[in-house]
Design an enzyme around this catalytic site. Sequence first.
Site, PDB file in Angstrom:
ATOM      1  N   LYS A 177       0.737  -1.489   0.284  1.00  0.00           N
ATOM      2  CA  LYS A 177      -0.348  -0.170  -0.243  1.00  0.00           C
ATOM      3  C   LYS A 177       0.889   1.142   0.046  1.00  0.00           C
ATOM      4  CE  LYS A 177      -3.549   2.404   0.366  1.00  0.00           C
ATOM      5  NZ  LYS A 177      -4.621   2.779   1.080  1.00  0.00           N
ATOM      6  N   LYS A 245      -0.759  12.038   5.404  1.00  0.00           N
ATOM      7  CA  LYS A 245      -0.459  10.832   5.805  1.00  0.00           C
ATOM      8  C   LYS A 245       0.281   9.547   5.629  1.00  0.00           C
ATOM      9  CE  LYS A 245      -3.013   7.346   7.177  1.00  0.00           C
ATOM     10  NZ  LYS A 245      -3.713   6.167   6.936  1.00  0.00           N
TER      11      LYS A 245
END
Lengths: 298, 298
Positions: A177, A245
Amino acid sequence: MTVSAARMRVGFIGLGIMGRPMAGHLVNAGYAVTVHNRSRAAVEALVAGGASDGGSPAGVVRVADVIILMLPDTPDVEQVLFGPQGVTEATRPGQIVVDMSTISPVATRDIAARLAEEGVAMLDAPVSGGQKGAAEATLSIMVGGEQAVFDACFPLFQVMGKNIVRIGEIGAGQVCKACNQVVVAITIQAVAEALTLANKLGVDSAKVRQALLGGFAQSRILDLHGQRMLDGNFQPGFRVNLHHKDLNIALTSGGAAGVPLPATAIVQQLFGALRGRGDGDLDHSALAKLLSALSGLD
Amino acid sequence: MTVSAARMRVGFIGLGIMGRPMAGHLVNAGYAVTVHNRSRAAVEALVAGGASDGGSPAGVVRVADVIILMLPDTPDVEQVLFGPQGVTEATRPGQIVVDMSTISPVATRDIAARLAEEGVAMLDAPVSGGQKGAAEATLSIMVGGEQAVFDACFPLFQVMGKNIVRIGEIGAGQVCKACNQVVVAITIQAVAEALTLANKLGVDSAKVRQALLGGFAQSRILDLHGQRMLDGNFQPGFRVNLHHKDLNIALTSGGAAGVPLPATAIVQQLFGALRGRGDGDLDHSALAKLLSALSGLD
């Protein structure tokens, strides 16, 4: 695994923009689903649809075989697992925690080790595809963990997503990811630099995008986010704040492993600049908006 | 244009890795082609195939209606056009110069203005697709200049390429090429950062590439250059030295126009580092080789 997939009782903690429709798909597929969320509205909506209210993370764990987490960031996952009334207050050996949040791969390996001490197995299973993918059950799911645990949870993943791949051992889903977010962010910046350059040099950036789609520069980002830039449409989509983030996770992981990520670092800084301008809730293709502003184009 | 495409006499100056096969295709298509090149070997090979030897740029111009240039860089184009025995010593009104080199868009506009004073029209028509595209006549050709001049030269382009697009007025082809090189370079770096991160964190980078190809991170670069990185195959392909030159063109153009290109600048620095290590003749996917070295992976 002693529980067959058909009779699996599912816990679901974290009913935000992503978690709420994902849990809903599991309810609709006939699973016994017990949910928990800090704010009540999402819990009540799920309960109205047939889910049970666990009342707390520990309350969910008491009536579930597999506990799915879909939370904002690493500290949230740690709090829900190990904090007061947390998951580990009630776990039994043989249970499975499936963390579908996007968090640090390094923290993931630590968390899995702590859960293993309780006899609890873990998968990391972050997703891509965003709100749309969650709503339509077409998420890509990148999974790390043991093959047998993956196989046991596969039917659940099939209810929520389409492109479901076991990448490797625990943490590998989060690594994948992070890699995805690195490639997407930098490619958006690449397209933003190219189209802004064309624009400022007086050349039709729509024609440039079209020409580039026919060659080595082709990418899904050039196609979709490039069109967003041409349209000046920066409504999310995927928000700058979240991608910022996610790049922090990549940079922290790279830092820990000794991998310099210079282009990732640049784009993280530019996402930071967008946040500073009050544009953190725009789509990540707003990197083009920032570059236009820096170039005196708006 | 007073000359029909069928009877166009073509001049071709610059018979390097790209120019030599391109000129060959024109000869094979039945055009009367007169060539010039600094080193003799390529001239002799073309003449053996049916071309004529112009002896100098001016010599080419005397017997050609359209003069194609395929040269390394901006100063080479300026020298061939305006230097001793250069093109402009022999031009006649109505001739067309087609510059298929990759050079500065800003310089291109200046050059076109100087040629216009002589009654000579100009197209900028840089290509992408590399040696393979030149050899197989499948180049993408990005063209800037007047529509009528583009239309007149279209039959020639069709002999050398496939994806032939008029982007806009003079210089627009070079702008589009610069944009292409920006996107390709940064996307290669994006893939290099992702696959190196996965690798150093102990995750199978082949599986990461495969998973990412199914989502928003998809690109032709991830597919082709990503596979090169997995194979450690850095034989060109497209050389670091040339891409470094092309990014200098983009950065200089951006600088002149007031467009900051931070990711382009980073990748240009990394190409520079590869050159400093003696890797300038490797394929541009060697950005992954550099990052592996910086990460202690080789």
